[in-house]
Design an enzyme around this catalytic site. Sequence first.
Site, PDB file in Angstrom:
ATOM      1  N   GLU A 163      -5.348  16.733   9.026  1.00  0.00           N
ATOM      2  CA  GLU A 163      -4.125  16.019   8.660  1.00  0.00           C
ATOM      3  C   GLU A 163      -3.335  16.783   7.596  1.00  0.00           C
ATOM      4  O   GLU A 163      -3.865  17.631   6.885  1.00  0.00           O
ATOM      5  CB  GLU A 163      -4.457  14.617   8.146  1.00  0.00           C
ATOM      6  N   TYR A 218       5.599   7.844  10.145  1.00  0.00           N
ATOM      7  CA  TYR A 218       4.430   8.527   9.594  1.00  0.00           C
ATOM      8  C   TYR A 218       4.862   9.746   8.775  1.00  0.00           C
ATOM      9  O   TYR A 218       6.046  10.002   8.572  1.00  0.00           O
ATOM     10  CB  TYR A 218       3.469   8.907  10.716  1.00  0.00           C
ATOM     11  N   ARG A 227       0.559  15.126  14.362  1.00  0.00           N
ATOM     12  CA  ARG A 227       1.417  14.529  13.330  1.00  0.00           C
ATOM     13  C   ARG A 227       1.569  15.409  12.079  1.00  0.00           C
ATOM     14  O   ARG A 227       1.025  16.481  11.974  1.00  0.00           O
ATOM     15  CB  ARG A 227       0.858  13.170  12.920  1.00  0.00           C
ATOM     16  N   ASP A 228       2.352  14.852  11.122  1.00  0.00           N
ATOM     17  CA  ASP A 228       2.511  15.353   9.756  1.00  0.00           C
ATOM     18  C   ASP A 228       3.186  16.723   9.694  1.00  0.00           C
ATOM     19  O   ASP A 228       2.654  17.672   9.113  1.00  0.00           O
ATOM     20  CB  ASP A 228       1.158  15.425   9.042  1.00  0.00           C
ATOM     21  N   LEU A 270       0.815  -1.207   0.000  1.00  0.00           N
ATOM     22  CA  LEU A 270       0.000   0.000   0.000  1.00  0.00           C
ATOM     23  C   LEU A 270       0.848   1.255   0.000  1.00  0.00           C
ATOM     24  O   LEU A 270       1.771   1.403   0.792  1.00  0.00           O
ATOM     25  CB  LEU A 270      -0.915   0.010   1.230  1.00  0.00           C
ATOM     26  N   LEU A 271       0.525   2.151  -0.916  1.00  0.00           N
ATOM     27  CA  LEU A 271       1.083   3.501  -0.974  1.00  0.00           C
ATOM     28  C   LEU A 271       0.051   4.454  -0.394  1.00  0.00           C
ATOM     29  O   LEU A 271      -1.138   4.324  -0.673  1.00  0.00           O
ATOM     30  CB  LEU A 271       1.407   3.846  -2.422  1.00  0.00           C
ATOM     31  N   ASN A 272       0.503   5.432   0.422  1.00  0.00           N
ATOM     32  CA  ASN A 272      -0.411   6.528   0.739  1.00  0.00           C
ATOM     33  C   ASN A 272       0.331   7.855   0.708  1.00  0.00           C
ATOM     34  O   ASN A 272       0.934   8.162  -0.327  1.00  0.00           O
ATOM     35  CB  ASN A 272      -1.235   6.290   2.015  1.00  0.00           C
ATOM     36  N   ASP A 273       0.285   8.686   1.724  1.00  0.00           N
ATOM     37  CA  ASP A 273       0.691  10.093   1.635  1.00  0.00           C
ATOM     38  C   ASP A 273       2.031  10.308   0.924  1.00  0.00           C
ATOM     39  O   ASP A 273       3.025   9.650   1.255  1.00  0.00           O
ATOM     40  CB  ASP A 273       0.836  10.684   3.031  1.00  0.00           C
TER      41      ASP A 273
END
Length: 495
Positions: free
Chosen positions: A225, A107, A168-169, A45-48
Site C-alpha cells: 500500500e 481512497y 490503489r494509492d 476516523l482519520l487515516n492515511d
Amino acid sequence: MTEWSREQRYRRIEDVNKDELEALKHRIEQSSYRQHFHIQPETGLLNDPNGLMFYNGTYYVSHQWFPLGAVHGLKYWFNYTSKDLVTFEPNGPILKPDTIYDSHGVYSGSAFEFEGNLYYMYTGNHRDEEWKRYASQMIAKVKQDGSIEKLNKPVIAHQPEGYTSHFRDPKVFKHHEEYYAILGVQTQQELGRLLLYKMIHRQIDQWEYIGEITTELEDFGYMWECPDYFSLNGQDVIIFSPQGIDAKDEKYRNIYQSGYLIGHLNFDTLEFKHDTFMELDNGFDFYAPQTFIDEYGKRILIGWMGLPDTQYPTDEEGWAHCLTIPRELTIEEGRLRQRPLKALETLRQNKETALGYANKYNTTLHPYEGTQYELIIDILENEATEIYFELRASKLNSTLISYNTREQKITLDRSESGALPSNVEGVTRSTYLDSPLKQLHIFVDTSSIEIFCNDGERVLTSRIFPDENATAIRTSTETGQVYLKFTKYDLGRDK
C-alpha cells in the site's frame, strides 16, 4: 466494541441530521485524549495522509476521513492549509464520494502541480450490488476559488491483467520533465507489487501503463500500500507499506509495516536495484506515510499515527487517530534519517534545563512534568548498564524508555501507559542503534509519543493513553550512573 452495519458505515455525511453531528462533536470535545499539536479528526476516523503539497505559498495537507465514527466506512478527504506546517487551518472535506466511480469511498492519492494548477490523483472505490470492488484512478483539479472539479471519467479505468482489484494509492511524481504515477497492487497470486504509469502527450487525462517495477523482494507480503518514489541525495527511494510480513526478532512486530528501499530505478527496464528493506519507524503506531517537497526544497514526511485492524481507547468516544509531526528526510550512511521539522520550534514555551547524574535510585525531575512537551535528553557520560526514562508517570502510569548500553538497544514499553489498544501483539517495541545513544529528542502530546534517537537515526512513534494526572518525568539506571542534560519546552498550542 460497538458493531457497525454496512448501512451505517456507508452513510453520507450530507445525509446526516445536523443535530446528530453536533452531538457527536460535543461528545468528542469532552475526550481527555484530544491532542494539542497534532492534526486529528474533528469527528470519526482519520487515516492515511493524502495530497501533501506546497503550492503557491501554501501547504496543502489532507487525510482519509470517515466522519461518523471510529471505524472504516465511506471515506472522504478532509483538507487543511498551512503557511508553516505548524499551524493548520481546517477546510472540511475537499474530495467527496459523489460520482459512480468513487461512490464507496475516495481512497488515497497524491497532489501534483501541472501547468500552473494543483491536481489530485486518487483511487475511486465503487462496489456493485454483489459488493464486488472496482478500483479506478481519478483526477480532480483544485480551482482558483478552492472548489474541486473532477474529470468526468477515470484516467486509469482498471487494473492490468494479472492483478486483483487491490489496485490503489497513486503517487504522482515528475522525473526528467515527465509525469509518472506509482501504484500499489496485489497479484493474482496474492503478492504485493508496484506498478508504474506515465502521462502521455502532456495530456492530463491520458496515462499509459508502463509495467511492474521489479525488485529483489519476491515473497514479501500480500499487498503493498501507499507507495512513494523520490530522488534524494542522488539516490532513488521507494517507500511503501507491505501487509502480511511475519515478525522476525525485533523486526516487523506490528500488524502491518511501513518501510523503504534505497537504490537505483532504471526507468527504461523498470528494474530497481536496492539495499535491504528498512522499517521507517520502530514504535507501535505508524503507517501509510507520504512525502513532499517543502518551500525550502527539503523532503518532508508525514505519517498516519495509527494502524488498520486495531482498536484504540478513543473508539468508543467516536474518534480515532492523528497524523505524525512533519519530519525532514535525509540519506546518511546509506539510511534514511528523520528529524523533526525545525519550524516546530515556534511552539516552544517555558524552557527548562538541568544537568545531573542518574543512578539506580529512581529520581523524579522537578519541575519537569507535563502532558504536552518537547524533551531533549543528552547523554554526556554513561557508565550504566541500562538507563530508564519514565514519561507521563504517576503511581499507576508510566511510559518507559530503556536503553541497554551493551547491545545499543532502545525499548519502548507501554505496559503501564494507561488504556491500551487491542489486537496488538506485545507491549514493547525495540530497535538496535548503529552507534551508542547520545541523545533522545522526544515529542509528547496528550495521547502520543514520538521518540527520535541520535538525531533521527531511529524513530519510535506510539499512541499512549495515560490518566490526566500522569505528568511526572523520572530517570534511573540498572547499575552504574549516567550524566545527563535535560532540556524541556512546553508545547501549549491547542489543535
